[in-house]
Design a protein around this motif. Structure first.
Motif, short mmCIF file in Angstrom:
data_model
loop_
_atom_site.label_atom_id
_atom_site.label_comp_id
_atom_site.label_asym_id
_atom_site.label_seq_id
_atom_site.Cartn_x
_atom_site.Cartn_y
_atom_site.Cartn_z
N GLY A 146 38.17 68.03 48.67
CA GLY A 146 39.60 67.90 48.89
C GLY A 146 39.94 67.86 50.36
N ARG A 147 41.22 67.90 50.62
CA ARG A 147 41.70 67.83 52.01
C ARG A 147 41.19 68.99 52.84
NH1 ARG A 147 47.93 65.84 51.33
NH2 ARG A 147 47.40 63.77 50.55
N ARG A 148 41.16 70.19 52.26
CA ARG A 148 40.71 71.36 53.02
C ARG A 148 39.27 71.17 53.50
NH1 ARG A 148 40.38 76.50 49.69
NH2 ARG A 148 42.49 75.86 49.23
N GLU A 149 38.41 70.71 52.60
CA GLU A 149 37.01 70.49 52.96
C GLU A 149 36.87 69.37 53.98
OE1 GLU A 149 38.10 70.70 49.82
OE2 GLU A 149 37.17 72.52 49.07
N ALA A 150 37.69 68.33 53.83
CA ALA A 150 37.64 67.22 54.78
C ALA A 150 38.06 67.68 56.17
CB ALA A 150 38.53 66.07 54.30
N ARG A 151 39.11 68.51 56.25
CA ARG A 151 39.53 69.04 57.56
C ARG A 151 38.46 69.94 58.16
NH1 ARG A 151 44.71 69.38 55.08
NH2 ARG A 151 44.30 71.55 54.50
N ARG A 152 37.84 70.76 57.32
CA ARG A 152 36.79 71.65 57.81
C ARG A 152 35.61 70.83 58.35
NH1 ARG A 152 32.14 74.03 55.61
NH2 ARG A 152 31.60 75.98 56.62
N THR A 153 35.21 69.82 57.60
CA THR A 153 34.10 68.97 58.03
C THR A 153 34.46 68.24 59.32
OG1 THR A 153 33.37 68.70 55.75
CG2 THR A 153 32.57 67.08 57.35
N GLY A 154 35.68 67.72 59.40
CA GLY A 154 36.14 67.05 60.62
C GLY A 154 36.10 67.98 61.81
N GLY A 155 36.50 69.23 61.61
CA GLY A 155 36.45 70.22 62.69
C GLY A 155 35.03 70.47 63.16
N LEU A 156 34.09 70.54 62.22
CA LEU A 156 32.68 70.73 62.60
C LEU A 156 32.18 69.55 63.43
CD1 LEU A 156 31.24 72.13 59.25
CD2 LEU A 156 31.61 73.40 61.38
N ARG B 222 33.65 69.66 66.98
CA ARG B 222 33.04 70.69 67.83
C ARG B 222 31.55 70.47 68.07
NH1 ARG B 222 36.19 73.54 64.31
NH2 ARG B 222 34.44 74.46 63.19
N GLY B 223 31.01 69.37 67.54
CA GLY B 223 29.59 69.07 67.74
C GLY B 223 28.67 69.95 66.92
N ARG B 224 29.19 70.61 65.89
CA ARG B 224 28.38 71.50 65.06
C ARG B 224 27.75 70.77 63.88
NH1 ARG B 224 29.88 77.07 64.88
NH2 ARG B 224 27.78 77.16 64.06
N LEU B 225 28.21 69.55 63.63
CA LEU B 225 27.68 68.75 62.53
C LEU B 225 27.36 67.37 63.09
CD1 LEU B 225 27.14 68.41 59.46
CD2 LEU B 225 29.49 67.61 59.27
N THR B 226 26.13 66.99 63.01
CA THR B 226 25.71 65.70 63.52
C THR B 226 24.91 64.96 62.45
OG1 THR B 226 23.69 66.61 64.46
CG2 THR B 226 25.61 66.49 65.92
N VAL B 227 24.79 63.67 62.61
CA VAL B 227 24.03 62.84 61.69
C VAL B 227 22.91 62.18 62.47
CG1 VAL B 227 24.10 60.85 60.15
CG2 VAL B 227 26.06 62.40 60.27
N GLU B 228 21.71 62.32 61.99
CA GLU B 228 20.57 61.69 62.64
C GLU B 228 20.48 60.24 62.18
OE1 GLU B 228 15.75 62.26 63.15
OE2 GLU B 228 16.97 63.92 62.41
N ILE B 229 20.38 59.33 63.13
CA ILE B 229 20.24 57.90 62.83
C ILE B 229 18.77 57.54 62.96
CG2 ILE B 229 20.91 55.55 63.48
CD1 ILE B 229 23.25 57.26 62.50
N ALA B 230 18.17 57.10 61.84
CA ALA B 230 16.76 56.72 61.85
C ALA B 230 16.56 55.33 62.45
CB ALA B 230 16.20 56.75 60.43
N ALA B 231 17.47 54.41 62.11
CA ALA B 231 17.33 53.04 62.59
C ALA B 231 18.65 52.30 62.44
CB ALA B 231 16.25 52.30 61.80
#
Length: 56
Positions: free
Chosen positions: A7-17, A20-29
């Protein structure tokens, strides 16, 4: 308990992470869209670590 789509709450929390650079995605290629077959093969190989990105 809802195990469906976030939901929106989880989306806002994820966006905040992300902000703040606390959540990143590794790009393989990264592959141009014309090489979608090569990207698919890499994905199916099971040896990638991270996401495969197609670019226009």
């Amino acid at each position: 308990m809802d195990l469906g789509a976030p939901g929106r709450r989880e989306a806002r929390r994820t966006g905040g992470l992300v902000d703040r650079g606390r959540l990143t995605v590794e790009i393989a290629a990264t592959y141009p869209l014309e090489e979608v077959g090569t990207a698919w093969d890499a994905s199916r190989s099971g040896h990638t670590r991270g996401k495969i990105v197609l670019t226009p």
